[in-house]
Design a protein around this motif. Structure first.
Motif, PDB file in Angstrom:
ATOM      1  N   GLN A  13      54.328 129.702  36.861  1.00  0.00           N
ATOM      2  CA  GLN A  13      54.842 131.055  37.046  1.00  0.00           C
ATOM      3  C   GLN A  13      54.963 131.787  35.712  1.00  0.00           C
ATOM      4  OE1 GLN A  13      58.556 130.658  39.167  1.00  0.00           O
ATOM      5  NE2 GLN A  13      57.520 130.565  41.144  1.00  0.00           N
ATOM      6  N   PRO A  14      54.889 133.122  35.729  1.00  0.00           N
ATOM      7  CA  PRO A  14      55.120 133.871  34.491  1.00  0.00           C
ATOM      8  C   PRO A  14      56.441 133.471  33.846  1.00  0.00           C
ATOM      9  CG  PRO A  14      54.285 135.322  36.184  1.00  0.00           C
ATOM     10  CD  PRO A  14      54.568 134.001  36.862  1.00  0.00           C
ATOM     11  N   GLY A  15      56.414 133.311  32.526  1.00  0.00           N
ATOM     12  CA  GLY A  15      57.581 132.855  31.794  1.00  0.00           C
ATOM     13  C   GLY A  15      57.682 131.354  31.656  1.00  0.00           C
ATOM     14  N   GLY A  16      56.835 130.625  32.357  1.00  0.00           N
ATOM     15  CA  GLY A  16      56.854 129.181  32.314  1.00  0.00           C
ATOM     16  C   GLY A  16      56.105 128.613  31.132  1.00  0.00           C
ATOM     17  N   SER A  17      56.020 127.279  31.088  1.00  0.00           N
ATOM     18  CA  SER A  17      55.395 126.569  29.972  1.00  0.00           C
ATOM     19  C   SER A  17      54.431 125.506  30.466  1.00  0.00           C
ATOM     20  CB  SER A  17      56.460 125.888  29.105  1.00  0.00           C
ATOM     21  OG  SER A  17      57.338 126.823  28.517  1.00  0.00           O
ATOM     22  N   LEU A  18      53.420 125.228  29.644  1.00  0.00           N
ATOM     23  CA  LEU A  18      52.501 124.124  29.851  1.00  0.00           C
ATOM     24  C   LEU A  18      52.147 123.534  28.496  1.00  0.00           C
ATOM     25  CD1 LEU A  18      49.872 125.428  32.446  1.00  0.00           C
ATOM     26  CD2 LEU A  18      51.521 123.598  32.822  1.00  0.00           C
ATOM     27  N   ARG A  19      51.823 122.245  28.480  1.00  0.00           N
ATOM     28  CA  ARG A  19      51.336 121.588  27.276  1.00  0.00           C
ATOM     29  C   ARG A  19      49.958 121.011  27.552  1.00  0.00           C
ATOM     30  NH1 ARG A  19      53.024 115.986  24.260  1.00  0.00           N
ATOM     31  NH2 ARG A  19      52.807 116.693  22.094  1.00  0.00           N
ATOM     32  N   LEU A  20      48.952 121.521  26.847  1.00  0.00           N
ATOM     33  CA  LEU A  20      47.601 121.019  26.973  1.00  0.00           C
ATOM     34  C   LEU A  20      47.344 119.928  25.935  1.00  0.00           C
ATOM     35  CD1 LEU A  20      45.578 124.342  27.368  1.00  0.00           C
ATOM     36  CD2 LEU A  20      46.792 123.009  29.117  1.00  0.00           C
ATOM     37  N   SER A  21      46.522 118.956  26.302  1.00  0.00           N
ATOM     38  CA  SER A  21      46.104 117.901  25.388  1.00  0.00           C
ATOM     39  C   SER A  21      44.586 117.843  25.342  1.00  0.00           C
ATOM     40  CB  SER A  21      46.642 116.541  25.843  1.00  0.00           C
ATOM     41  OG  SER A  21      48.050 116.517  25.852  1.00  0.00           O
TER      42      SER A  21
END
Length: 118
Positions: A13-21
């Motif tokens: 959702q907008p405002g959320g976070s993700l961590r890519l590897s």
């Protein structure tokens, strides 16, 4: 053989976070600059973030400054992209990239989809 494999994408959702590897193999990872690019439908591929070989210099596109952080773990042959305060315009396929200048060759992962939507 050189391989780059991204992971960690998904729907947020907008405002959320993700961590890519990005897991790298087949070359001396610790000696090379690593980059994250992204490409949205109908748009040119753009450089998002860059980290030097020792992880001591970081650069970002203006559109993500203050929200994204690139980092690397040379012991694990992995580069990361922490994405916070995500916006719908961040929706794109994100690609890991490096350039081996001595042989004028670029390498790309297959990409991971990031979708920011409510």
């Amino acid at each position: 053989q050189v391989q780059l494999v991204e992971s960690g994408g998904g729907l947020v959702q907008p405002g959320g976070s993700l961590r890519l590897s990005c897991a790298a193999s087949g070359f001396s990872f610790r000696l090379y600059v690593m980059n994250w690019y992204r490409q949205a439908p109908g748009k040119e591929r753009e450089l998002v973030a860059t980290v030097t070989s020792a992880g001591t210099s970081l650069n970002y596109a203006d559109s993500v400054k203050g929200r994204f952080t690139i980092s690397r773990d040379n012991a694990k042959n992995t580069v990361y992209l922490q994405m916070n305060s995500l916006k719908p315009e961040d929706t794109a396929v994100y690609y890991c990239n490096t350039r081996i200048s001595s042989i004028a060759r670029e390498y790309w992962g297959p990409g991971t989809q990031v979708t920011v939507s409510s």
